[in-house]
Design an enzyme around this catalytic site. Structure first.
Site, PDB file in Angstrom:
ATOM      1  N   GLU A  55      -4.337  -3.170   0.533  1.00  0.00           N
ATOM      2  CA  GLU A  55      -5.083  -3.432   1.766  1.00  0.00           C
ATOM      3  C   GLU A  55      -6.599  -3.446   1.526  1.00  0.00           C
ATOM      4  O   GLU A  55      -7.353  -2.629   2.051  1.00  0.00           O
ATOM      5  CB  GLU A  55      -4.736  -2.405   2.841  1.00  0.00           C
ATOM      6  CG  GLU A  55      -3.311  -2.505   3.335  1.00  0.00           C
ATOM      7  CD  GLU A  55      -3.002  -1.532   4.473  1.00  0.00           C
ATOM      8  OE1 GLU A  55      -2.059  -1.791   5.234  1.00  0.00           O
ATOM      9  OE2 GLU A  55      -3.719  -0.514   4.595  1.00  0.00           O
TER      10      GLU A  55
ATOM     11  N   GLU B  88       4.746  -4.048   4.218  1.00  0.00           N
ATOM     12  CA  GLU B  88       4.807  -2.792   4.961  1.00  0.00           C
ATOM     13  C   GLU B  88       5.129  -3.060   6.426  1.00  0.00           C
ATOM     14  O   GLU B  88       4.601  -4.004   7.029  1.00  0.00           O
ATOM     15  CB  GLU B  88       3.473  -2.032   4.915  1.00  0.00           C
ATOM     16  CG  GLU B  88       3.077  -1.470   3.583  1.00  0.00           C
ATOM     17  CD  GLU B  88       1.777  -0.675   3.676  1.00  0.00           C
ATOM     18  OE1 GLU B  88       1.426  -0.240   4.800  1.00  0.00           O
ATOM     19  OE2 GLU B  88       1.108  -0.515   2.651  1.00  0.00           O
TER      20      GLU B  88
END
Length: 659
Positions: free
Chosen positions: A153, A306
């Protein structure tokens, strides 16, 4: 170039982030038992393990990871191996404080959380490359390795000294000379003219509004600087294992990365997605992110890296997912092209900042509802894998244009209204198409659009000359275009175009003069013939050759056009209320020859075709009957159907036609 098919090998990947370093080793074997029982065939290892792998500078502690890699392979579970570089160990910040990022006030962001690295720090990049090199050399040939996951991320901003120097170099590469930079930034305004490159700084805290083009370029630079970090690690692992695909996980619709540029440099595009279970449009949000990610993958397969099996821990109130919602949203991702459905994380943590963030195995353990639902999802994905994996979603006939540069420019301090933002407008237009049962792609305004019957532009405040010429050529070539308000206002340097909208677009839409923008207050509505507009309105004078006009009614804009059509080009100068926008776009799509996936669908039911299968997903809490002409076999239940399908609350059917 390797891709996701090299990792899936004809099956859907199912699993998630596994952080065994948080647990004693005896737990690992229990984890494997539960993984196999749940149908898990893939785990991501090492995402936040730098301090465990390198507890002291230059030290290497690979023994625990060796045992885990072997354990996964021995039990038939593949590994997505992460480089640990998103969270440097404390010793790095202590010994090398220049690796820590600084905010716009010059304050240091310390260790003790994550993502605490300066993307421009030479020391950070050297240390990141060293641990990645050793990781790749050790595990490139391991039989458990299925994919590389770089960092995690990417989202770190930095205004520190090394970022300042890197920003200056980036600007020199972009503009060449100070004269060109001064022209692009409009520094004649407020006495900002630069006479030396060392005077040029990142947009730190200022007394009043910052130069908007300086801020725009800093956002571009930050995306590029983070991309350099990704590419450096990607190239290392690719050199050691050229046949293993490489990815990094996007946050959904996040402003910090130009995802079009990033996706072109990934073997596999992956995304993290966390809709709010209480959001009545959570299903539409999922569809938007899935359509966006699939489009960044150029129509190929992609990954949900995710999602949450239950509640997250970072909202004001963190609600669990009602029974069935996890399954619904997981199968929605598969319907829209995902070949991997994964979670953060496998086992819910007992300590740390995310101990109340759910896992596939919750604090309730294997007898808890969460794990039991995960088992059902794993079994169904295994059942679908042979039919769905590696296949494509049926070609979309409608494209929604999206550009990060336009988004960045729209965020400037001196904008006309703070009552709306770019994602809000994009979501509204995508929602209208989703509710009209139209599967869409996303596209960059300079992509090839010739395959689409309809191109939708919710808003593109900033547009390059090439993008404008591209849209004009698309319409001249027979395509249908519909654009929303505040489009085509500025060039790539955020310089307002003469007339307030580029003249090529004004001709295209039949606009003689754009006199004024009239933003609306919160809750204010503009009366338009047949509907109400929200957020925005514009004072427009139509040209003589406009084919159709829908006027404003009453107020300052009475009788002036709210919606214009010239040939196959439409311009909408407000944001119609949801039902009105849905009707408008559905009518335009029908006129362009674009058809919904399936006619007669009840509200809240989504239909998507992939690989010869029809996915039906009920996002409502009430049971519905869905008309589906012909005979079908439901791959999830094994039942045969004729002319209709019954879907319960959050129900899903995956239908294969029976001759």
């Amino acid at each position: 170039m390797p891709d996701l098919n090299d990792a899936t090998r004809g099956r859907l990947l199912f699993g998630g982030d596994y952080n065994p370093e948080q647990w004693p080793e005896e737990t690992w074997h229990e984890d494997v038992r539960l993984m196999k029982d749940a149908g898990v065939n893939s785990v991501t290892l090492g995402v936040f393990s730098w301090a465990r792998l390198e507890p002291n500078p230059g030290a290497r502690e690979f023994g625990w990871l060796d045992r885990l890699m072997d354990l996964m392979h021995d039990n038939g579970i593949g590994v997505v191996l992460a480089t640990p570089t998103s969270s440097p160990p404390p010793w790095m910040g202590r010994l090398h404080p220049e690796t820590l990022p600084r905010d716009e006030d010059g304050r240091t962001e310390w260790w003790g959380s994550r993502q605490h690295f300066s993307h421009s720090s030479a020391t950070y990049r050297r240390c990141a490359a060293a641990i990645t090199e050793d990781l790749a050399a050790r595990y490139a040939g391991h039989p458990a390795l299925r994919m590389w996951h770089i960092n995690n991320e990417y989202c770190t901003y930095d205004w520190g000294p090394e970022a300042e120097a890197a920003f200056r170099r980036w600007l020199q590469d972009r503009y060449g000379t100070l004269d060109a930079l001064n022209e692009a930034w409009g520094t004649a305004f407020w006495s900002q003219g630069y006479g030396d490159w060392y005077e040029v700084l990142p947009p730190r805290r200022a007394h009043y509004m910052k130069n908007p083009t300086q801020v725009l370029d800093f956002k571009r630079f930050t995306s590029d600087a983070l991309l350099e970090c990704y590419l450096a690690e990607r190239d290392i692992v690719a050199r050691h294992s050229p046949d293993i695909p490489v990815t990094t996980n996007f946050m959904p619709f996040w402003q910090g990365q130009d995802a079009w540029l990033w996706a072109e440099r990934e073997d596999v595009v992956s995304v993290d997605i966390y809709p709010d279970p209480r959001d009545p449009f959570g299903g539409q949000h999922g569809a938007l992110i899935h359509d966006m990610t699939r489009s960044q993958a150029r129509g190929g397969s992609w990954m949900v890296m995710e999602q949450a099996a239950g509640p997250v821990n970072w909202r004001g109130v963190n609600h669990p997912k009602p029974a069935g919602l996890n399954r619904l949203w997981s199968l929605q991702a598969v319907a829209r092209g995902a070949d991997a459905v994964c979670y953060f994380q496998w086992r819910q943590s007992r300590q740390g900042s995310e101990k109340f963030h759910s896992g596939m195995v919750s604090h309730a353990g294997e007898h808890g509802r969460t794990y039991q639902e995960v088992k059902r999802i794993g079994a169904e994905l295994a059942r679908l894998g042979g039919k769905v994996a590696d296949s494509r979603v049926d070609a979309a006939e409608v494209a929604v244009l999206l550009d990060w540069n336009a988004w960045w420019a729209s965020l400037q301090d001196g904008r006309l209204s703070s009552e709306f933002d770019y994602p809000q407008v994009v979501r509204a237009w995508h929602r209208a198409l989703w509710e009209a049962h139209t599967v869409t792609d996303f596209a960059h305004p300079e992509h090839d659009l010739s395959a689409y019957k309809l191109v939708v532009v919710p808003q593109l405040y900033l547009m390059t000359d090439a993008a404008i010429d591209h849209l004009v050529g698309y319409v001249e070539g027979g395509g249908t275009l519909v654009a929303g308000f505040l489009t085509g206002v500025a060039d790539e340097d955020d310089r307002v175009r003469p007339g307030g909208m580029d003249v090529r677009l004004r001709r295209l839409f039949g606009i003689r003069t754009l006199h004024e923008w009239w933003p609306l207050d919160a809750g204010e509505k503009a009366d338009v013939e047949g509907f109400h507009g929200t957020l925005w309105s514009e004072e427009i004078e139509a040209a003589d050759d406009v084919a159709a006009v829908t006027p404003y009614k009453g107020g300052e804009l009475d009788g002036l056009p709210a919606v214009l059509r010239k040939g196959r080009a439409w311009y909408v100068s407000t944001l119609p209320e949801p039902h009105a926008l849905r009707t408008l776009l559905a009518d335009i799509a029908t006129g362009a020859g674009a058809r919904p996936t399936l006619a007669g669908l009840p509200a809240g039911v989504e239909a998507v075709r992939r690989g010869g299968l029809l996915f039906l997903l009920n996002h409502g809490r009430d049971a519905v009957t869905v008309p589906v002409p012909g005979r079908h076999h439901d791959l999830l239940t094994g039942a045969d159907t004729a002319d209709s399908v019954e879907l319960g609350r959050y129900g899903v059917a995956v239908l294969e036609a029976v001759s």
